[in-house]
Design a protein around this motif. Structure first.
Motif, PDB file in Angstrom:
ATOM      1  N   ASN A 274       0.825  -1.197   0.000  1.00  0.00           N
ATOM      2  CA  ASN A 274       0.000   0.000   0.000  1.00  0.00           C
ATOM      3  C   ASN A 274       0.867   1.257   0.000  1.00  0.00           C
ATOM      4  N   VAL A 275       0.308   2.335  -0.528  1.00  0.00           N
ATOM      5  CA  VAL A 275       0.988   3.627  -0.535  1.00  0.00           C
ATOM      6  C   VAL A 275       0.067   4.658   0.112  1.00  0.00           C
ATOM      7  N   LYS A 276       0.586   5.322   1.138  1.00  0.00           N
ATOM      8  CA  LYS A 276      -0.150   6.398   1.801  1.00  0.00           C
ATOM      9  C   LYS A 276       0.665   7.673   1.658  1.00  0.00           C
ATOM     10  N   VAL A 277       0.037   8.733   1.135  1.00  0.00           N
ATOM     11  CA  VAL A 277       0.745   9.982   0.877  1.00  0.00           C
ATOM     12  C   VAL A 277      -0.007  11.142   1.522  1.00  0.00           C
ATOM     13  N   ASP A 278       0.726  11.933   2.299  1.00  0.00           N
ATOM     14  CA  ASP A 278       0.229  13.192   2.857  1.00  0.00           C
ATOM     15  C   ASP A 278       1.147  14.274   2.312  1.00  0.00           C
ATOM     16  N   SER A 279       0.620  15.157   1.453  1.00  0.00           N
ATOM     17  CA  SER A 279       1.512  16.104   0.784  1.00  0.00           C
ATOM     18  C   SER A 279       0.980  17.524   0.864  1.00  0.00           C
ATOM     19  N   ARG A 280       1.924  18.468   0.862  1.00  0.00           N
ATOM     20  CA  ARG A 280       1.634  19.894   0.831  1.00  0.00           C
ATOM     21  C   ARG A 280       2.576  20.551  -0.168  1.00  0.00           C
ATOM     22  N   TYR A 281       2.033  21.216  -1.162  1.00  0.00           N
ATOM     23  CA  TYR A 281       2.836  21.938  -2.146  1.00  0.00           C
ATOM     24  C   TYR A 281       3.872  21.020  -2.788  1.00  0.00           C
ATOM     25  N   ALA A 282       3.417  19.902  -3.319  1.00  0.00           N
ATOM     26  CA  ALA A 282       4.331  18.919  -3.918  1.00  0.00           C
ATOM     27  C   ALA A 282       3.775  18.408  -5.235  1.00  0.00           C
ATOM     28  N   GLU A 283       4.696  18.034  -6.120  1.00  0.00           N
ATOM     29  CA  GLU A 283       4.342  17.393  -7.379  1.00  0.00           C
ATOM     30  C   GLU A 283       4.714  15.919  -7.281  1.00  0.00           C
ATOM     31  N   ILE A 284       3.740  15.039  -7.589  1.00  0.00           N
ATOM     32  CA  ILE A 284       3.935  13.601  -7.396  1.00  0.00           C
ATOM     33  C   ILE A 284       3.616  12.882  -8.697  1.00  0.00           C
ATOM     34  N   ASN A 285       4.480  11.943  -9.068  1.00  0.00           N
ATOM     35  CA  ASN A 285       4.283  11.142 -10.274  1.00  0.00           C
ATOM     36  C   ASN A 285       4.643   9.699  -9.940  1.00  0.00           C
ATOM     37  N   GLY A 286       3.678   8.789 -10.077  1.00  0.00           N
ATOM     38  CA  GLY A 286       3.958   7.410  -9.689  1.00  0.00           C
ATOM     39  C   GLY A 286       3.256   6.387 -10.554  1.00  0.00           C
ATOM     40  N   GLU A 287       3.726   5.145 -10.444  1.00  0.00           N
ATOM     41  CA  GLU A 287       3.113   4.051 -11.180  1.00  0.00           C
ATOM     42  C   GLU A 287       3.467   2.720 -10.546  1.00  0.00           C
ATOM     43  N   SER A 288       2.706   1.693 -10.926  1.00  0.00           N
ATOM     44  CA  SER A 288       2.953   0.309 -10.514  1.00  0.00           C
ATOM     45  C   SER A 288       2.880   0.154  -8.993  1.00  0.00           C
ATOM     46  N   ILE A 289       1.668   0.344  -8.454  1.00  0.00           N
ATOM     47  CA  ILE A 289       1.411   0.150  -7.030  1.00  0.00           C
ATOM     48  C   ILE A 289       0.710  -1.192  -6.856  1.00  0.00           C
ATOM     49  N   GLY A 290       1.286  -2.064  -6.020  1.00  0.00           N
ATOM     50  CA  GLY A 290       0.713  -3.386  -5.827  1.00  0.00           C
ATOM     51  C   GLY A 290      -0.469  -3.405  -4.890  1.00  0.00           C
ATOM     52  N   GLY A 291      -0.573  -2.422  -3.986  1.00  0.00           N
ATOM     53  CA  GLY A 291      -1.683  -2.345  -3.047  1.00  0.00           C
ATOM     54  C   GLY A 291      -2.550  -1.140  -3.332  1.00  0.00           C
ATOM     55  N   GLU A 292      -3.229  -0.650  -2.300  1.00  0.00           N
ATOM     56  CA  GLU A 292      -4.112   0.498  -2.485  1.00  0.00           C
ATOM     57  C   GLU A 292      -3.341   1.800  -2.300  1.00  0.00           C
ATOM     58  N   PHE A 293      -3.901   2.871  -2.847  1.00  0.00           N
ATOM     59  CA  PHE A 293      -3.313   4.209  -2.715  1.00  0.00           C
ATOM     60  C   PHE A 293      -4.281   5.083  -1.932  1.00  0.00           C
ATOM     61  N   ILE A 294      -3.753   5.712  -0.869  1.00  0.00           N
ATOM     62  CA  ILE A 294      -4.533   6.649  -0.066  1.00  0.00           C
ATOM     63  C   ILE A 294      -3.803   7.981  -0.066  1.00  0.00           C
ATOM     64  N   GLY A 295      -4.500   9.051  -0.448  1.00  0.00           N
ATOM     65  CA  GLY A 295      -3.844  10.349  -0.531  1.00  0.00           C
ATOM     66  C   GLY A 295      -4.628  11.449   0.148  1.00  0.00           C
ATOM     67  N   ASP A 296      -3.916  12.290   0.891  1.00  0.00           N
ATOM     68  CA  ASP A 296      -4.454  13.535   1.445  1.00  0.00           C
ATOM     69  C   ASP A 296      -3.549  14.636   0.913  1.00  0.00           C
ATOM     70  N   LEU A 297      -4.009  15.345  -0.117  1.00  0.00           N
ATOM     71  CA  LEU A 297      -3.131  16.203  -0.903  1.00  0.00           C
ATOM     72  C   LEU A 297      -3.608  17.651  -0.875  1.00  0.00           C
ATOM     73  N   ASN A 298      -2.656  18.557  -0.687  1.00  0.00           N
ATOM     74  CA  ASN A 298      -2.971  19.982  -0.673  1.00  0.00           C
ATOM     75  C   ASN A 298      -1.962  20.745  -1.518  1.00  0.00           C
ATOM     76  N   HIS A 299      -2.448  21.482  -2.525  1.00  0.00           N
ATOM     77  CA  HIS A 299      -1.618  22.346  -3.364  1.00  0.00           C
ATOM     78  C   HIS A 299      -0.505  21.560  -4.069  1.00  0.00           C
ATOM     79  N   GLY A 300      -0.706  21.323  -5.332  1.00  0.00           N
ATOM     80  CA  GLY A 300       0.299  20.626  -6.123  1.00  0.00           C
ATOM     81  C   GLY A 300      -0.352  19.894  -7.275  1.00  0.00           C
ATOM     82  N   GLU A 301       0.210  18.739  -7.625  1.00  0.00           N
ATOM     83  CA  GLU A 301      -0.349  17.933  -8.708  1.00  0.00           C
ATOM     84  C   GLU A 301       0.064  16.483  -8.504  1.00  0.00           C
ATOM     85  N   LEU A 302      -0.881  15.572  -8.770  1.00  0.00           N
ATOM     86  CA  LEU A 302      -0.625  14.131  -8.660  1.00  0.00           C
ATOM     87  C   LEU A 302      -0.933  13.471  -9.991  1.00  0.00           C
ATOM     88  N   THR A 303      -0.005  12.623 -10.457  1.00  0.00           N
ATOM     89  CA  THR A 303      -0.225  11.805 -11.648  1.00  0.00           C
ATOM     90  C   THR A 303       0.084  10.356 -11.298  1.00  0.00           C
TER      91      THR A 303
END
Length: 378
Positions: free
Chosen positions: A267-296
């Motif tokens: 699993n991937v858990k992400v808590d981000s502030r003012y960040a750019e995130i780019n990811g792929e190939s996650i074997g488990g679930e993705f949980i995100g709490d994101l503020n200001h930025g961009e997620l791909t």
């Protein structure tokens, strides 16, 4: 408009920006401002010898020495070095082989030569720890800086507790846990069979091939983390981070920076502030709490739950994903998709996208406030 009024307006605007930055980031913001005001010459000087250097001097003396130490019952090696480097390699051996190089800078060459003769590295057993340190002396005013470079071959089974303030830290081939901190320098850690606890400030980090969990705290620099065969806990501040091949799960907290990751088995858990995130190939679930930025995210094929504020979301579902349920909601922004579901207006400034494919087993739950959502199947 008079020039003095223009200057006054600029000062007011800058003051507001600094105040808001302080409210968001706390006391760390002041150190960040000071770093940005450094000249190239100051950075070069800091890189060479660190903050212990109080001026420029070409007058120096050097001394090298080598000896071995039996660690006896000690299970941990401890070094706290201010200026210089630490290089440690684990081997199948019983004793510790230490080589070190001392450099003393002074106002005059004869002063450097005289003072360096009084310096030596000592070792002692303190409980379960083997400690190396420079014999403490009061530095005369004419001493500009003292640099100490360690180069050690140690038993692989020793645990490590190392801190290097200004300079390089290199550790490899250790079978036990390592607790490592580096400030203002390059940090390279690989082939660790125990747990890794890493702290990096104002430098570069390369961490690879760790058998047990890794905890990494990086700030104001650049980091590469790869081939962790267990879980990863990452805290990153004002840093560009690359993560590749994590066999366990990843718990990530980001502030002001960028993250690129791939091949995380759990699993991937992400808590981000003012960040750019780019990811792929996650074997488990993705949980995100994101503020200001961009997620791909690419190749999404498992449960995904994201709450976003002012952070655009770009998700690309895996082409092999057939059984999923989509529930997307945005406020003040838009939803774009190539899925066979309609985007509906559900209230003032609100839109939603809902639909089911196959059994609906995998849940894609996205909520955006002032954040665009792009949801495509590749």
């Amino acid at each position: 408009m008079p020039k003095k009024h223009i200057v006054t307006i600029i000062i007011i605007v800058l003051s507001v920006i600094m105040f808001m930055d302080f409210r968001l980031n706390g006391i760390d913001v002041f150190e960040s401002y000071f770093r940005q005001m450094e000249t190239d010459s100051v950075r070069d000087l800091r890189k060479d010898i660190g903050y212990g250097w109080r001026g420029s001097s070409d007058q120096k003396a050097e001394k090298t020495h080598q000896f071995t130490v039996d660690p006896l019952e000690a299970t941990e090696l401890f070094i706290n070095n201010r200026l210089g480097s630490i290089k440690i390699k684990g081997e199948d051996r019983q004793n510790v082989s230490i080589s070190y190089k001392l450099r003393v800078y002074a106002d005059k060459s004869e002063q450097a030569e005289e003072f360096i003769q009084q310096l030596e590295v000592e070792s002692k057993i303190n409980g379960s720890r083997l400690e190396f340190m420079l014999a403490r002396l009061k530095y005369p005013d004419y001493i500009v800086a003292v640099l100490l470079d360690y180069d050690l071959l140690v038993p692989r089974q020793l645990a490590l507790d190392l801190t290097n303030r200004y300079g390089e830290l290199l550790v490899s081939n250790m079978a036990n846990d390592v607790d490592l901190a580096a400030f203002h320098g390059e940090m390279t850690i690989f082939n660790i069979s125990g747990e890794a606890n890493i702290l990096s400030r104002y430098g570069t980090l390369y961490l690879a091939s760790v058998e047990k969990p890794a905890r990494v705290d990086v700030s104001h620099g650049k980091a590469t983390i790869k081939n962790i065969r267990d879980n990863l806990i990452l805290k990153s501040n004002h840093t560009n981070v690359g993560v590749d091949t994590i066999k366990g799960s990843a718990d990530i907290k980001l502030s002001h920076g960028a993250l690129v990751f791939e091949e995380i088995a759990g699993n991937v858990k992400v808590d981000s502030r003012y960040a750019e995130i780019n990811g792929e190939s996650i074997g488990g679930e993705f949980i995100g709490d994101l503020n200001h930025g961009e997620l791909t995210l690419h190749d999404v094929r498992n449960n995904t739950n994201i709450t976003s504020n002012y952070c655009d979301l770009n998700l690309y579902l895996s082409p092999v994903l057939n059984d999923f349920w989509v529930d997307c909601r945005v406020e003040y922004k838009n939803i774009k998709t190539n899925l066979p579901f309609k985007v509906l207006e559900v209230g003032n400034h609100q839109k939603e996208l809902k639909g089911e494919s196959g059994t609906g087993e995998i849940i894609i739950d996205l909520e955006g406030k002032s954040a665009n959502i792009l949801l495509f199947q590749e």
